[in-house]
Write an enzyme that holds these catalytic residues in place. Structure first.
Site: not given
Ligand code: 2PG
Ligand code: MG
Length: 648
Positions: A261, A382, A392, A435, A472, A517, A544, A569, A597-598, A620
């Site tokens: 995402s 996810h 999340e 995750e 999230d 988030e 994010d 990130k 993390h991703r 995270k």
């Molecule tokens: C998020 C991330 C990590 P993604 O949205 O915060 O949990 O997901 O790496 O898929 O963007």
């Molecule tokens: Mg996010």
């Protein structure tokens, strides 16, 4: 048969190439090794200053790199620092060719700036002015020479003494100065009066010049080497290594994670897009970009010990806002690699290196390592079905607990939750998402929060005292930009204001919910502002996709109060330096940073070192399940262990 034929063909096209090409001998130029005044950061110009000990070492290593080349002619200027460098190289090469001094290859006359300290001058006149004096082609320092004048004298001398030798195939080495060599680049037509202004030449790194094709490439003692690996979703990523060309020893390495995402303002993720190769996801092009970078990247011990300098070099070479020329995945893997290399060269742990060079806050012993946000129910992109819209459901522990205590708590709750889910929904409810969190057939936030609270209590922890909850939502994923409606639950559509109220109800009913988030679409700024205005004193409102770790967006978001917490990130912006720049801005306003993390991860755990190094309060990292997540938990435990032992 077809299949095998194709596999073979693929391997031929995309074998990982090595950069170590032998020299096509013609012309090598080199800036002298570090002088005593380079070390003191002074303008040297025409003053005759000797090499420092470090500079002599640099010259020795240049000689080693050039060992295979036998020069027919070696030229220097008439200043000691170039003569010494040339002599050392010739000695290492065992070459007793006479060194010809050409006074016109001398450094630019810095006039009144000579012997002044560059930092002090910057404080007095500002960095723009000092940069103009140092780098401008046409403007001269007061009573000094401009680069145009230097180009004239260096160019004439080159035509007189060197041009003929080169064109008849003689092997020539010129050891000169930063500005006389920049002038030579202009004279040879490799750079022009505009492009030369941003061009820096590191000390004692040999540069091979191809005057006919007007090309150049650095010949570093170190090499960036890359190959394709896979991430936790089985999609390709790239690993970058920094290798000593002489010993073949790996000095550092890094790779890049990948999101599912993603924010629309994340830097470019360069993928090959060939549907027959890893479903279009291969990154052989990015691997090749790393090889290419070797040509124009300065890799000396000095630059490699300075991560910002490495990141800056990438940014300058790429030159695009979204890192489209070389790729943001390329730069992320490279930045991690160079961070690891720098820490190794300095004999430090990465978090120590980061604290020393970028530290925002310092970490003390034990309990204030960053607190993990642990994603125990995975929904959205996810999850298994995407029917649970919020991506999340995370828990995070009381901050005064030590890392080991926190991790014990997460593991216990994780297992209790698994048992509860299986009891309630059957065996399939314990299937896990990207995750490491569970993907039960739950379709509403209310139901997920309730069972999480039950798992916490059943594990004998106190909801809202020992353990808190974070969401999230990744709301950009369930927002319809045309209708401007959010599908917050399966078939339940709300507008922005209704969504603010929806979250308000959740917070009222579940007071342990302390962080939300990406509650709104990444550019639904009015909704963000409304939510922040109403709830910023109650919980963390985390951006994010909203910020994509981009200092410009962070600045604007802080001014306009979009949110009060940054999710950091590195691969959203592409370098550690830029990501930390964004983090600093947030911390300076007294707000918090969660290093993240991703969903597609590799096994490196550098994000933990970054979080510890900058003194972030949170990190995270997913669930204590799946190797790539577990690596992060265990790195935290390793750092805790080290800090406790250090101070025991
Ligand atoms: C998020 C991330 C990590 P993604 O949205 O915060 O949990 O997901 O790496 O898929 O963007
Ligand atoms: Mg996010």
């Amino acid at each position: 048969m077809m299949h095998f034929y194709y596999a073979t063909k693929t391997l031929q096209i995309y074998s990982n190439r090595t950069l170590y090409k032998s020299f096509r001998m013609v012309l090598i130029i080199l800036r002298h090794g570090e002088s005593e005044w380079n070390k003191l950061n002074k303008f040297t110009g025409l003053i005759d200053i000797e090499l420092s000990d470090g500079g002599k070492q640099e010259a020795i290593s240049a000689g080693e790199i050039l060992r295979g080349c036998r020069f027919d002619h070696i030229f220097s200027s008439n200043l000691a620092r170039t003569i010494q460098t040339a002599e050392i190289i010739a000695r290492v090469q065992n070459n007793n060719v006479a060194i010809t001094q050409i006074p016109d290859f001398r450094e630019r006359d810095y006039g009144d700036l000579t012997s002044k300290n560059k930092t002090e001058l910057t404080e007095e006149f500002g960095s723009a002015q000092v940069t103009t004096w140092r780098r401008s082609f046409r403007e001269s320092p007061p009573n000094g020479e401009n680069l145009e004048q230097v180009t004239k004298r260096v160019g004439d001398a080159y035509q007189k003494h060197v041009q003929q030798l080169v064109s008849t195939g003689k092997n020539v080495l010129i050891v000169a100065h930063g500005n006389s060599l920049r002038a030579l680049f202009v004279h040879l037509g490799i750079k022009n009066p505009v492009t030369i202004e941003k061009f820096e030449i590191g000390t004692a790194v040999p540069i091979q010049i191809d005057p006919v094709n007007m090309k150049f490439r650095y010949e570093n003692a170190y090499e960036l080497s890359s190959y394709q690996i896979i991430d936790s979703r089985g999609y390709p990523s790239l690993e970058v290594q920094c290798v000593d060309r002489r010993t073949k020893r790996v000095l550092g390495k890094g790779s890049t994670p990948s999101g599912a995402s993603c924010g629309s303002t994340e830097v470019c993720e360069l993928r090959d897009g060939d549907k027959d190769l890893y479903h279009g996801k291969s990154v052989f092009g990015a691997v090749d970009k790393i090889s290419e970078l070797n040509e124009h990247f300065v890799l000396s011990k000095k630059t490699m010990s300075n991560l910002s300098k490495c990141d800056e070099q990438f940014i300058a070479l790429d030159g695009t806002e979204m890192k489209t020329k070389y790729g943001g995945n390329t730069s992320t893997a490279l930045s991690f690699c160079m961070a690891n290399t720098a820490a190794n060269l300095m004999n430090q742990e990465l978090y120590e290196y980061i604290t020393d060079h970028y530290g925002v806050r310092t970490t003390e012993v034990g309990c204030n390592l960053p607190t993990p946000f642990v994603n125990i129910i995975n929904g959205g992109k996810h999850g298994v079905t995407e029917d649970l819209k919020i991506q999340e459901f995370m828990i995070f522990a009381r901050e005064d607990l030590s890392t080991s205590q926190q991790i014990r708590l997460y593991c216990e709750i994780y297992h209790t939750l698994k048992n509860l889910l299986v009891e309630k929904y059957g065996e399939q409810a314990k299937s896990i998402g990207d995750e490491g969190g569970f993907c039960p057939p739950i379709y509403s936030a209310e139901e997920a929060l309730t069972i999480i609270e039950e798992a916490i209590e059943k594990s004998n922890y106190n909801v809202g005292k020992d353990v808190f909850i974070a969401l999230d939502c990744a709301a950009s994923e369930f927002y319809n930009t045309e209708t401007k409606m959010y599908e917050i639950e399966k078939d339940k559509f709300v507008n922005s204001e209704e969504l603010v109220d929806y979250y308000g109800d959740l917070i009222a009913k579940h007071p342990a919910l302390k962080s939300i988030e990406d509650g709104f679409h990444e550019s639904d700024y009015e909704a963000w502002k409304l939510f922040t205005c109403k709830f910023a004193d109650k919980l963390m409102i985390v951006g994010d996709d909203l910020f994509t770790t981009n200092p410009k967006l962070i600045k604007q978001g802080l001014e306009e109060q979009w949110a009060n917490t940054l999710l950091l990130k590195v691969n959203q912006i592409g370098t550690i330096t830029e990501a930390i720049q964004g983090a600093k801005m947030v911390m300076d306003t007294g707000n918090e940073v969660i290093v993240s993390h991703r969903s597609g991860e590799t096994n490196h755990a550098y994000i933990i070192d970054i979080a510890v190094g900058i003194g972030a309060k949170y990190v995270k990292i997913g669930s204590p399940c799946r190797g790539e997540r577990v690596a992060k938990f265990n790195r935290l435990l390793e750092i805790e262990h080290k800090l406790l032992n250090l101070h025991a």
